[in-house]
Motif scaffolding. Structure first.
Motif, PDB file in Angstrom:
ATOM      1  N   GLN A  85     -39.753 -33.582 -15.959  1.00  0.00           N
ATOM      2  CA  GLN A  85     -41.369 -33.724 -16.454  1.00  0.00           C
ATOM      3  C   GLN A  85     -41.869 -32.393 -17.315  1.00  0.00           C
ATOM      4  OE1 GLN A  85     -42.708 -36.648 -16.054  1.00  0.00           O
ATOM      5  NE2 GLN A  85     -40.552 -37.034 -15.004  1.00  0.00           N
ATOM      6  N   SER A  86     -40.970 -31.157 -16.870  1.00  0.00           N
ATOM      7  CA  SER A  86     -41.593 -30.069 -17.406  1.00  0.00           C
ATOM      8  C   SER A  86     -40.515 -29.435 -18.181  1.00  0.00           C
ATOM      9  CB  SER A  86     -42.101 -28.980 -16.312  1.00  0.00           C
ATOM     10  OG  SER A  86     -40.914 -28.839 -15.249  1.00  0.00           O
ATOM     11  N   SER A 467     -38.271 -24.780 -18.285  1.00  0.00           N
ATOM     12  CA  SER A 467     -38.320 -25.362 -17.270  1.00  0.00           C
ATOM     13  C   SER A 467     -38.324 -24.888 -15.932  1.00  0.00           C
ATOM     14  CB  SER A 467     -37.237 -26.565 -17.112  1.00  0.00           C
ATOM     15  OG  SER A 467     -36.102 -25.947 -16.839  1.00  0.00           O
ATOM     16  N   LYS A 468     -39.227 -25.527 -14.979  1.00  0.00           N
ATOM     17  CA  LYS A 468     -39.611 -24.634 -13.798  1.00  0.00           C
ATOM     18  C   LYS A 468     -38.160 -24.794 -12.833  1.00  0.00           C
ATOM     19  CE  LYS A 468     -44.314 -25.506 -13.767  1.00  0.00           C
ATOM     20  NZ  LYS A 468     -45.320 -26.520 -13.211  1.00  0.00           N
TER      21      LYS A 468
END
Lengths: 468, 137
Positions: A85-86, A467-468
């Motif tokens: 998603q990120s 990204s995280k």
């Protein structure tokens, strides 16, 4: 049916694991073909580890190992989705023209290799000598045995009970899922490894150097027909070659495309660890790739990044070596190459110049006849490099595969010189297969340093938050 | 595309494709003549009855035709295949065990076996027998 379903789940597990560690946006991304190409080998590697830990070490029923694989696939899939998603989009592949006739040649070569594999597998579904005396024999022991002492008994020392268990483990796991010993399952696993062995260099070259060098490189790998023959024989040499090429390709990709982060280096380490869990020669490769990672530096400025990524590489290797260590120290007898003779005898062999001479000429002879290629590959690639020349800017990362190959071959050379077995017999029975271990990586390394064919241009890296 | 690059591409592509093609046609020529079922499957089937009689673990001896040289490649292969068929029971290439698998290609009489100290327990056909070594009780 159950076995084929688990076969697909293992590939999904491999893909989910790679995407969880190396995330990309939810939709199909430019590096997903590379992830998918490595998925069979990585999935089989993870499945083999689950099987060993749960079935062999903890002695749980096979259903527990199967359930663990399914849960891991679902869990990693969910985690990969969350990270997607990120995630930053993948760096687009290098663009470049490729004439249609080159696609046709590559397609014809790949189709013939595929049908050759099918025919060989159909003619010998249990594989050749080493398959039924070592690898599939061990899988039968794991599948049929109620205990895990007999498979490693010195009574069958000729079957090399010290050989690692990745390939027998994943075959036994699939047999448990299907409830029967199916020779076709062992053939399917062999094909999965062969696919990774060719597809990973293909997509790595495509992403980093463009489609023309990718198609030609993959065709050149298939040109050594012993790759398909040994794979259909169900020996563990092609699985080992697959892990070797995956480890180096992911490492090169991580070093050339800096935005991907250290987790891709961790995947490279995992693959090197799986190489050690496939064959004892993989232990040597773990050393070779770490040394190549540190030594293949074109500029001093590359050194800090190499040191920064070294921990991820070694962590990946150690994660799998924990399984190898448990097996070697708790279950397996000592290896015949290290258990025979004393240090003094080994030193006497190491100082016998004649052994170096014999080994050197065996290497030269094999390099000239390797893989049943019509023209010796050494000559073909000498002509190739003379005509296309080197890239204008050869980075240290692009030299890494050839550095790893050189170190691996140097290690093989040293093992031959000091082997307690009859040297001629050892060279004749194993050298062609040992060179096969590094063949896909050698071709990849040569094409990584080759000049552009049709003016391939690297795409700009996307500027998005990490990204995280 | 420059002639130099075209030459390089054709060199690698032609050598690779011809190698793959030659092997493909060699295998395609051999494949229809390959025995069906294959030798390993066929050999495996000879041991189905014996395997059903054996316990799930243990060691069993193995012997073949008298006078077979110890380094005979075919004999080695058949011994390895016997182990492949009978796993997880361990098969030792020695008659010095209480129970011994006999894999014979030449006719062997019960009397000649008895003279050597072996009692026939069961014959499974195709030269496969289960013997008891009366000296190792």
């Amino acid at each position: 049916m159950g076995a084929w379903l688990l076969f697909l789940i293992l590939i999904a597990l491999g893909f989910a694991a790679i995407r969880a560690l190396w995330p990309a946006p939810p939709r199909w991304s430019s590096a997903d073909p590379l992830r998918l190409a490595a998925a069979p080998a990585i999935g089989f590697g993870l499945g083999g580890c689950f099987y060993f830990a749960l079935r062999v070490v903890l002695q749980q029923p096979p259903a527990v190992a199967i359930a663990a694989v399914c849960l891991a696939a679902a869990g990693l899939g969910w985690f990969a989705w969350r990270r997607a998603q990120s995630a930053v989009p993948d760096v687009p592949a290098v663009s470049g023209q490729i004439p249609f006739w080159l696609w046709l040649l590559f397609g014809a070569g790949a189709a013939m290799a595929f049908f050759t594999y099918l025919m060989l597998n159909g003619a010998a579904p249990h594989g050749e000598w080493d398959a039924w005396s070592i690898w599939n024999l061990r899988a039968r022991f794991l599948f049929r045995a109620q205990e895990f002492i007999s498979p490693f008994s010195p009574v069958i020392a000729w079957s090399h009970p010290d050989y690692p268990l990745l390939v027998p483990g994943v075959i036994a796991l699939l047999w448990h899922a299907g409830g029967v010993e199916s020779a076709s399952m062992a053939g399917a696993v062999g094909f999965g490894f062969l696919l990774s062995c060719v597809a990973v260099p293909f997509f790595t070259l495509w992403l980093l150097r463009g489609p023309a060098l990718a198609a030609l490189g993959a065709l050149a790998i298939l040109g050594a027909t012993s790759l398909v023959r040994v794979s259909a024989s169900q020996y563990a040499d092609v699985p080992l070659a697959a892990y070797i090429v995956i480890a180096a390709c992911f490492l090169v990709y991580a070093l050339e495309v800096e935005s991907v982060g250290k987790s891709v280096v961790f995947i490279a380490g995992l693959s090197a660890g799986f190489a050690a869990w496939t064959k004892n020669e993989g232990l040597l490769f773990c050393v070779s790739i770490v040394l190549a990672h540190l030594l293949s530096i074109a500029h001093r400025m590359e050194l800090p990044r190499r040191l920064a990524t070294l921990i991820s590489l070694v962590a990946g290797i150690l994660a799998v070596l924990a399984f190898v260590g448990h097996f070697k120290f708790r279950l397996a007898p000592a290896n015949d190459l290290v258990n025979t003779g004393t240090a003094g005898v080994a030193m006497a062999r190491a100082t016998d110049f004649n052994r170096y001479w014999v080994t050197f000429w065996a290497f030269v002879g094999e390099l000239l006849t390797f893989g049943s290629v019509l023209v010796p590959p050494v000559i073909v690639f000498a002509v190739w490099l003379a005509l296309v020349r080197f890239r204008s800017k050869v980075t240290g990362a692009s030299l890494l595969p050839l550095a790893a190959v050189t170190l691996q071959l140097a290690g093989y050379f040293a093992i031959y010189v000091t082997t307690p077995q009859d040297l001629d017999w050892q060279l004749n029975t194993s050298l062609p297969r040992l060179l096969l271990h590094v063949w896909p990586l050698s071709v990849t390394g040569i094409f990584l340093i080759s000049g552009d064919l049709f003016g391939g241009r690297p795409q700009p890296e996307p500027v998005r938050p990490r990204s995280k | 595309m420059s002639p130099r690059v075209l030459g390089a591409v054709l060199c690698v592509a032609a050598v690779s494709l011809l190698s793959v093609g030659r092997f493909f046609f060699q295998v395609a020529d051999f494949y229809p003549k390959a025995p069906s079922p294959d030798g390993v499957t066929d050999f495996d089937r000879r041991f189905v009855g014996l395997r059903a009689m054996l316990p799930p673990k243990g060691i069993i001896g193995y012997m073949t035709d008298p006078g077979t040289p110890p380094n005979d490649t075919n004999a080695q292969a058949e011994y390895h295949l016997a182990q492949y068929a009978l796993a997880p029971v361990l098969v030792a290439y020695s008659p010095d065990h209480r129970f011994v698998v006999g894999n014979f290609h030449q006719a062997v009489t019960t009397g000649s076996l008895r003279d050597r100290g072996f009692r026939l327990i069961r014959e499974f056909g195709n030269g496969i027998v289960l013997l008891e070594n009366e000296k190792v009780r």
